[in-house]
Write a protein that holds these residues in place. Sequence first.
Motif, mmCIF file in Angstrom:
data_model
loop_
_atom_site.group_PDB
_atom_site.id
_atom_site.type_symbol
_atom_site.label_atom_id
_atom_site.label_comp_id
_atom_site.label_asym_id
_atom_site.label_seq_id
_atom_site.Cartn_x
_atom_site.Cartn_y
_atom_site.Cartn_z
ATOM 1 N N ALA A 14 4.987 3.632 -19.178
ATOM 2 C CA ALA A 14 4.056 4.746 -19.086
ATOM 3 C C ALA A 14 2.869 4.506 -20.003
ATOM 4 N N GLY A 15 1.686 4.830 -19.499
ATOM 5 C CA GLY A 15 0.467 4.589 -20.243
ATOM 6 C C GLY A 15 -0.158 3.235 -19.969
ATOM 7 N N GLY A 16 0.554 2.387 -19.290
ATOM 8 C CA GLY A 16 0.059 1.050 -18.991
ATOM 9 C C GLY A 16 -0.862 1.018 -17.787
ATOM 10 N N SER A 17 -1.296 -0.192 -17.451
ATOM 11 C CA SER A 17 -2.235 -0.398 -16.350
ATOM 12 C C SER A 17 -1.707 -1.457 -15.396
ATOM 13 N N LEU A 18 -2.149 -1.370 -14.162
ATOM 14 C CA LEU A 18 -1.833 -2.374 -13.159
ATOM 15 C C LEU A 18 -3.014 -2.510 -12.226
ATOM 16 N N ARG A 19 -3.141 -3.687 -11.654
ATOM 17 C CA ARG A 19 -4.116 -3.874 -10.592
ATOM 18 C C ARG A 19 -3.387 -4.406 -9.362
ATOM 19 N N LEU A 20 -3.461 -3.660 -8.295
ATOM 20 C CA LEU A 20 -2.887 -4.089 -7.030
ATOM 21 C C LEU A 20 -3.965 -4.769 -6.196
ATOM 22 N N SER A 21 -3.521 -5.730 -5.402
ATOM 23 C CA SER A 21 -4.434 -6.440 -4.523
ATOM 24 C C SER A 21 -3.957 -6.332 -3.086
ATOM 25 N N CYS A 22 -4.915 -6.318 -2.173
ATOM 26 C CA CYS A 22 -4.626 -6.284 -0.742
ATOM 27 C C CYS A 22 -5.450 -7.371 -0.071
ATOM 28 N N THR A 23 -4.769 -8.298 0.588
ATOM 29 C CA THR A 23 -5.442 -9.353 1.319
ATOM 30 C C THR A 23 -4.961 -9.339 2.761
ATOM 31 N N ALA A 24 -5.662 -10.104 3.592
ATOM 32 C CA ALA A 24 -5.328 -10.119 5.011
ATOM 33 C C ALA A 24 -5.093 -11.529 5.508
ATOM 34 N N THR A 25 -4.167 -11.665 6.419
ATOM 35 C CA THR A 25 -3.968 -12.921 7.130
ATOM 36 C C THR A 25 -4.133 -12.648 8.621
ATOM 37 N N GLY A 26 -4.552 -13.665 9.342
ATOM 38 C CA GLY A 26 -4.759 -13.477 10.775
ATOM 39 C C GLY A 26 -6.001 -12.664 11.079
ATOM 40 N N GLY A 27 -6.816 -12.463 10.086
ATOM 41 C CA GLY A 27 -8.026 -11.675 10.269
ATOM 42 C C GLY A 27 -8.706 -11.501 8.940
ATOM 43 N N THR A 28 -9.576 -10.544 8.827
ATOM 44 C CA THR A 28 -10.302 -10.321 7.594
ATOM 45 C C THR A 28 -10.456 -8.830 7.335
ATOM 46 N N LEU A 29 -10.518 -8.498 6.051
ATOM 47 C CA LEU A 29 -10.774 -7.119 5.667
ATOM 48 C C LEU A 29 -12.262 -6.799 5.669
ATOM 49 N N SER A 30 -13.070 -7.842 5.629
ATOM 50 C CA SER A 30 -14.510 -7.631 5.573
ATOM 51 C C SER A 30 -14.957 -6.877 6.828
ATOM 52 N N GLY A 31 -15.805 -5.891 6.607
ATOM 53 C CA GLY A 31 -16.317 -5.138 7.740
ATOM 54 C C GLY A 31 -15.479 -3.950 8.138
ATOM 55 N N SER A 32 -14.392 -3.692 7.395
ATOM 56 C CA SER A 32 -13.492 -2.602 7.766
ATOM 57 C C SER A 32 -13.221 -1.676 6.602
ATOM 58 N N GLY A 33 -12.967 -0.416 6.930
ATOM 59 C CA GLY A 33 -12.500 0.513 5.920
ATOM 60 C C GLY A 33 -11.060 0.188 5.550
ATOM 61 N N VAL A 34 -10.743 0.374 4.283
ATOM 62 C CA VAL A 34 -9.406 0.080 3.774
ATOM 63 C C VAL A 34 -8.954 1.243 2.905
ATOM 64 N N ALA A 35 -7.674 1.523 2.959
ATOM 65 C CA ALA A 35 -7.122 2.604 2.145
ATOM 66 C C ALA A 35 -5.820 2.166 1.496
ATOM 67 N N TRP A 36 -5.520 2.829 0.399
ATOM 68 C CA TRP A 36 -4.223 2.698 -0.258
ATOM 69 C C TRP A 36 -3.479 4.033 -0.089
ATOM 70 N N PHE A 37 -2.207 3.896 0.234
ATOM 71 C CA PHE A 37 -1.305 5.032 0.290
ATOM 72 C C PHE A 37 -0.090 4.687 -0.567
#
Length: 124
Positions: A14-37
Amino acid sequence: QVQLVESGGRLVQAGGSLRLSCTATGGTLSGSGVAWFRQAPGKDREFVAAINYDGSSTRHADSLKGRFTIRRDNAKMVVYLQMEDLDPEDTAVYYCATRIYRTWTTNENDYPYWGRGTQVTVST
């Protein structure tokens, strides 16, 4: 078909930090809306944050109280979720999702492409 891969989840105090990453295979995230749930044990999946195709527009869940930040690096084709001041209530599986449109929404039904999730566990 684009497939998303989340990474960065782990056990943190508790109190710490994290960075999550999201990448794509078979396509690209560029040009698209992205969300975290996220989905905590025994709870429904909930919206965390979203970003439009070029990062000029973002939305974060009010309940996060400014602790999380979504951003993207289209050159690296990655979308990040920076999480600060983590609380045990943030324990959940975190998913990224994308859609064919450039804009974001907060509705999970608007996102046809999902990753398998990454587990974030925050200990006391």
